[in-house]
Design an enzyme around this catalytic site. Structure first.
Site, PDB file in Angstrom:
ATOM      1  N   THR A   1      -7.260  11.807   3.600  1.00  0.00           N
ATOM      2  CA  THR A   1      -6.726  10.960   2.818  1.00  0.00           C
ATOM      3  C   THR A   1      -8.029  10.540   2.055  1.00  0.00           C
ATOM      4  OG1 THR A   1      -7.438   9.114   4.073  1.00  0.00           O
ATOM      5  CG2 THR A   1      -4.978   9.736   4.416  1.00  0.00           C
TER       6      THR A   1
ATOM      7  N   VAL B   1      -5.916  12.311   9.192  1.00  0.00           N
ATOM      8  CA  VAL B   1      -5.436  13.117   8.386  1.00  0.00           C
ATOM      9  C   VAL B   1      -6.470  13.147   7.152  1.00  0.00           C
ATOM     10  CG1 VAL B   1      -2.791  13.267   8.829  1.00  0.00           C
ATOM     11  CG2 VAL B   1      -3.989  11.349   7.426  1.00  0.00           C
TER      12      VAL B   1
ATOM     13  N   GLY C   1       0.811  -1.231   0.135  1.00  0.00           N
ATOM     14  CA  GLY C   1      -0.062  -0.108  -0.093  1.00  0.00           C
ATOM     15  C   GLY C   1       0.799   1.218   0.008  1.00  0.00           C
TER      16      GLY C   1
ATOM     17  N   GLU D   1      -2.826   0.629  -8.730  1.00  0.00           N
ATOM     18  CA  GLU D   1      -3.131   2.013  -9.375  1.00  0.00           C
ATOM     19  C   GLU D   1      -3.310   1.945 -11.042  1.00  0.00           C
ATOM     20  OE1 GLU D   1      -3.665   4.650  -7.538  1.00  0.00           O
ATOM     21  OE2 GLU D   1      -2.639   4.115  -5.693  1.00  0.00           O
TER      22      GLU D   1
ATOM     23  N   ALA E   1      -2.811  -6.696  -3.848  1.00  0.00           N
ATOM     24  CA  ALA E   1      -2.040  -7.068  -2.669  1.00  0.00           C
ATOM     25  C   ALA E   1      -3.023  -8.121  -1.893  1.00  0.00           C
ATOM     26  CB  ALA E   1      -1.561  -5.824  -1.771  1.00  0.00           C
TER      27      ALA E   1
ATOM     28  N   TYR F   1     -16.370   5.132  14.400  1.00  0.00           N
ATOM     29  CA  TYR F   1     -15.109   4.212  14.115  1.00  0.00           C
ATOM     30  C   TYR F   1     -14.815   3.199  15.065  1.00  0.00           C
ATOM     31  CZ  TYR F   1     -10.670   4.289  11.833  1.00  0.00           C
ATOM     32  OH  TYR F   1      -9.754   3.962  10.675  1.00  0.00           O
TER      33      TYR F   1
END
EC number: 1.3.1.9
Length: 400
Positions: free
Chosen positions: A275, A273, A48, A75, A112, A235
């Site tokens: 993302t 953050v 990743g 990707e 992956a 969460y």
């Protein structure tokens, strides 16, 4: 072509190759200006590796510790008329800058979660690196095709045990709205654990260990987020939290396996953050907009690169790591400072459509979001003609 941002919901459907490269360069410059990571890793596998925390780990290892790196990601390349994904451009830029420093950097494009990609990775390590001394696990995915059953499982973002209503920020319309979520079914919880829990991390370490490509003393870490009370319903106490708790269970057997060769395995807790993953969580844009305002005022605001460089330098390879009672490495202590959380909670219900920009740092949130895709980067001419067809020399593409 001239590429401008086009945002749909929580995804920007365009990306800017030159902007992505400049963003990677900024992160490299941060690491090199903050000095080397003492006794850091030298041969690193990042699962990743193309965006967010995984990319920051790859940059920190290569430019903070002089490490050779192998990155795994999923990707899409660009073509003459259509941009690729930001992760593709980030990885192309990373490899270019690593090559300029004479460092080994190679990438594997593919799923992956699959046995195939694990085997290709093992073969590449044997051929190019011999063994690796750090394995970073930083996958965020909405679904997983299980390599043993062939079943495709989806993850779900829901509370557990009860319906929850909370304030959220509609980032498209720029309005505060109430969001209600029904509780996850047991099947949805199990699916989320299967996609985002520790099973695949364990499968990776088992496969690498059996193949003999883990060096003596090798370490591994998987990234997680805990958050504080305000985000817990959705969460930590929700379906995603069940998956994150599974990481805490799986790490114990992984740690035992690596400890037999003088190594270690840790879950690392990082701060919230912006993302592509976090922007999809309904309450996170509002939480992040408030958090940014408070932490910037206190001078403690950090992004991915500051977090991960600090994690490697202070905890993974530091003499006095920040460890909690569960044995996790903690890099989120500035976010969880009671003063910071107290201010966020105090402002939470006071934010309105009218005071959104003065009460929160939503402007900063929007900038950070666009930076993920290569926009809003200082020094980049967004009116210039750019070629979206950027090659990654030597990439091993298992998708073709």
């Amino acid at each position: 072509m001239i590429i401008k941002p086009r945002v749909r919901g929580f995804i920007c459907v365009t990306t800017h190759p030159v902007g992505c490269e400049a963003n990677v360069k900024e992160q490299i410059d941060y690491v090199t200006s903050h000095g080397p990571i003492a006794n850091g890793p030298k041969k690193v596998l990042v699962i990743g590796a193309s965006t967010g925390y995984g990319l920051a780990a790859r940059i920190s290892a290569a430019f903070g510790s002089g490490a050779d790196t192998l990155g795994v990601f999923f990707e899409r390349a660009g073509g003459e008329t259509k941009p690729g994904t930001a992760g593709w451009y980030n990885s192309a830029a990373f490899e270019k800058f690593a090559a300029e420093k004479g460092r080994y950097a190679r990438s594997i494009n593919g799923d992956a979660f699959s046995d195939k990609v694990k085997q290709v990775t093992i073969d590449t390590i044997k051929q190019d690196l011999g063994k690796v001394d750090l394995v970073v696990y930083s996958l965020a995915a909405p679904r997983r095709t299980h390599p043993k059953t062939g079943e495709t499982i989806s993850s779900t973002l829901k509370p557990v045990g009860k319906a929850v209503t909370f304030r959220g920020l509609d980032t498209d319309k720029e309005v505060i709205r109430e969001v209600s979520l029904e509780p996850a079914t047991q099947e949805e919880i199990d699916g989320t654990v299967a996609v985002m829990g520790g099973e695949d991390w364990q499968m990776w370490i088992d496969a690498l260990d059996e193949a003999g490509v883990l060096a003596d003393g090798a370490k591994t870490t998987a990234f997680t987020y805990l958050g504080e009370q305000i985000t817990h319903d959705i969460y930590w106490n929700g379906s995603i939290g069940e998956a994150k708790k599974d990481l805490d269970k799986k790490v114990l057997s992984i740690r035992d396996k690596l400890a037999a060769h003088g190594g270690d395995a840790r879950v690392s807790v990082l701060k919230a953050v912006v993302t592509q993953a976090s922007s999809a969580i309904p309450m996170m844009p509002l939480y992040l907009s408030l958090l940014f305002k408070v932490m910037k005022e206190q001078g403690t605001h950090e992004g991915c690169i500051e977090q991960v460089y600090g994690l490697l330098k202070d905890s993974l390879y530091g003499a006095t790591p920040h460890v909690d009672e569960e044995g996790r490495l903690r890099a989120d202590y500035k976010e969880l400072d009671p003063q910071v959380q107290g201010k966020v909670v105090a402002m939470w219900d006071k934010v309105t459509n009218e005071n959104l920009y003065e009460m929160t740092d939503f402007a900063g949130y929007k900038t950070e979001f666009l930076r993920l895709f290569g926009f809003e980067i200082a020094g980049v001419d967004y009116d210039a003609d750019v070629n979206p067809d950027v090659k990654i020399p030597g990439i091993i593409d298992t998708t073709v």
